[in-house]
Scaffold this motif. Structure first.
Motif, PDB file in Angstrom:
ATOM      1  N   ARG A  75     -28.555  -7.633 -12.580  1.00 35.45           N
ATOM      2  CA  ARG A  75     -28.462  -6.207 -12.955  1.00 35.45           C
ATOM      3  C   ARG A  75     -27.658  -5.435 -11.906  1.00 35.45           C
ATOM      4  O   ARG A  75     -26.845  -4.571 -12.241  1.00 35.45           O
ATOM      5  N   GLU A  76     -27.892  -5.754 -10.639  1.00 35.98           N
ATOM      6  CA  GLU A  76     -27.154  -5.070  -9.580  1.00 35.98           C
ATOM      7  C   GLU A  76     -25.671  -5.448  -9.627  1.00 35.98           C
ATOM      8  O   GLU A  76     -24.798  -4.592  -9.425  1.00 35.98           O
ATOM      9  N   ARG A 128     -24.055  -3.394 -12.285  1.00 38.11           N
ATOM     10  CA  ARG A 128     -23.822  -2.006 -11.857  1.00 38.11           C
ATOM     11  C   ARG A 128     -22.615  -1.899 -10.931  1.00 38.11           C
ATOM     12  O   ARG A 128     -21.912  -0.880 -10.928  1.00 38.11           O
ATOM     13  N   SER A 176     -24.659  -8.396 -17.356  1.00 35.08           N
ATOM     14  CA  SER A 176     -25.765  -7.836 -18.143  1.00 35.08           C
ATOM     15  C   SER A 176     -26.283  -8.862 -19.142  1.00 35.08           C
ATOM     16  O   SER A 176     -27.502  -9.016 -19.334  1.00 35.08           O
TER      17      SER A 176
END
Length: 556
Positions: free
Chosen positions: A376-377, A380, A392
């Motif tokens: 997830r990081e 981003r 993702s």
């Protein structure tokens, strides 16, 4: 020798007296769980080595504050303060000192060589164990040399009596004669200012409601070393006792504690293991002055931690984190499996947790959860929409596999990577997927929260259920309370909406540190500090939880 704390001070039996940037400190702890009768200068270059023994001429008690170490007895006193990272000043008033080599044996290939330098009149120890010299320059009074330079066993060093003052320096092969001009009082004042500035930056919110904050800041400040050997950046060691390394998940908590007040130092902590990332993308198990170990890895909590770091360095950090994540997805997944595996309990950071009793090569729920957060990081921070979508999607697939393959309806199980056999345990490790917070379905995070509550003692979450037949009061990850598991669980519970439980865990751990200091871990039943008593990730955990609590309190 009596070792005691005084006022806001501390005991050097628990926390070494040292200084930001220095590779040595002063403590009676000379090896793992080994306490000498007297305070020693202990170096952490090439390992943990007691170098010099400091013996007052009469029985004296020892007190320490962040800027001053003092022996008091028989109507006199000795004071010691750091002038810089490699130089200390000592002053005696009515109390003599014998300063000798910790190792009395001298052979052609080991032991301390001691000589009187004809260039500047100083006395010098050359120490094989550290490969460094330790020079005594007399600034007041007289020093009388002790012992012989012949091979064999003998006391080597100097004695000082009456009123005296010396400078003691650590260096390599040669150095200009000592030329410090400051008075002892000025040295003490400067050392105090150095620490006060650090504490003000790291814990500006501290108050009577956070009584351990200043000592926690000192543990971090005093365990920091300047770059040397394999330590490529200013680094906070886990301890200046025997745990004198940087392990590749411990560093994340130190980085987080420093992030708000000292962002540059925080990034140094986060980045240091990545300076030694191998060709496969793996981080080393540990880094210290003269050794890098790759025999194990540590869990990929770096994406979780990165979300709590200051902004900056995004492109480079993305590339490093991508390589670390790809290592797990390629080298640590059975072909056809979505979920990655540990090869040993040490890879998880929970070395001997009961999760690993049935097998060592194991697909565990905590590992999958950490990688979901890490991906997830990456999404981003991705440099383009395609990369963001790729990460993702990978995170979605791993989360879905975690829930489909390891969730039984009321708990997570572990699975043998070879046979596919599954099992559950009474380890808190099985509950660590709570770090996913609200990304877990409500029934899952609610069940995890209820099980975590069953692990709580008066001091926090025990790493093995207290009623388990495998529980041990001093069982490493089989019972004691640890800082990293506490911080990760508290954060996940809070993000999942279980704020009351999160608040209680935070409060209990903060009280534990205020009562028992910053030990490597704690007896879950009594709160007693265990193992290494000056552990920086424990101090960092206190600062992280206390700072967050103060922010919430002031908002309301």
């Amino acid at each position: 020798m009596t070792v005691a704390a005084s006022g806001p001070g501390f005991s050097v039996r628990d926390i070494p007296f040292s200084y930001r940037g220095s590779w040595f400190g002063f403590s009676p702890v000379i090896a793992e769980k080994t306490y000498a009768q007297d305070v020693h200068l202990v170096s952490h270059q090439t390992g943990m080595h007691p170098v010099l023994r400091l013996v007052p001429a009469a029985d004296a008690g020892v007190t320490a504050t962040p800027h001053l170490l003092t022996w008091s007895g028989d109507g006199g006193r000795i004071d010691l303060a750091y002038e810089s990272a490699d130089t200390v000043r000592l002053r005696g008033r009515g109390l003599g000192l014998r300063l000798t080599a910790a190792d009395p044996d001298l052979t052609p290939f080991s032991g301390p060589y001691f000589y009187h330098d004809p260039v500047d009149g100083s006395f010098v120890f050359t120490v094989y164990q550290t490969g460094r010299r330790y020079r005594i320059t007399v600034l007041g009074g007289q020093a009388v040399p002790l012992g012989t330079q012949a091979l064999g066993t003998a006391e080597r060093g100097v004695t000082l009596a009456g009123d005296w003052e010396i400078a003691l320096e650590e260096y390599e092969t040669a150095r200009a004669p000592y030329g410090g001009a400051d008075t002892f009082e000025q040295v003490v004042k400067a050392a105090r200012a150095e620490f006060d500035a650090f504490a003000a930056a790291v814990a500006p919110w501290r108050s009577e409601a956070t009584p351990a904050a200043e000592l926690a800041a000192y543990v971090l400040w005093s365990a920091t070393v300047r770059p040397a050997g394999f330590v490529t950046r200013p680094a906070v060691l886990m301890s200046k006792h025997w745990m004198d390394k940087v392990w590749s998940w411990d560093h994340c908590f130190n980085a987080m504690a420093l992030a708000d007040g000292l962002p540059e130092l925080a990034w140094d902590q986060f980045r240091l293991p990545f300076d030694h990332q191998d060709a496969a993308g793996a981080l080393p198990d540990s880094v210290t002055h003269s050794e890098i170990l790759y025999n194990f890895v540590k869990p990929p909590i770096h994406g979780w931690a990165l979300g709590r770091m200051p902004k900056g360095g995004q492109d480079e950090i993305y590339r490093l984190l991508e390589r670390w994540t790809t290592f797990w997805l390629t080298a640590r997944r059975v072909p056809g499996h979505e979920l990655p595996h540990y090869q040993h309990g040490n890879d998880s950071g929970w070395d001997n947790a009961t999760t690993f009793d049935p097998g060592r090569v194991v697909e565990t729920a905590d590992l999958a959860a950490f990688l979901v957060l890490q991906m997830r990081e990456l999404a981003r921070r991705a440099p383009d929409p395609d990369a963001a979508a790729r990460w993702s999607g990978a995170a979605d697939r791993m989360r879905d596999a975690l829930l489909a393959e390891l969730w039984t309806g009321d708990r997570f199980v572990a699975r043998c990577a070879h046979s596919g056999a599954t099992w559950s345990s009474s380890s808190l490790l099985d509950l660590m997927p709570i770090v996913l917070g609200g990304e877990l379905p409500e029934p899952v995070h609610t069940a995890l929260a209820a099980r975590i509550a069953e692990h709580l003692t008066a001091f926090g979450p025990a790493t093995e259920h207290p009623s388990s037949e495998h529980y041990q009061d001093d069982g490493y990850w089989r019972g004691p309370i640890w800082a990293p598991s506490t911080v990760l669980i508290e954060d996940g519970l809070r993000r999942a909406g279980h704020t009351a439980t999160a608040d209680e865990i935070s409060a209990r751990f903060r009280r534990l540190c205020e009562q028992s200091g910053f030990a490597e871990n704690f007896d879950a039943r009594t709160g007693e500090g265990l193992r290494d008593r000056a552990y920086t990730w424990t101090a960092s955990a206190y600062l992280i939880l206390a700072a967050a609590h103060e922010r919430r309190r002031r908002r309301h």
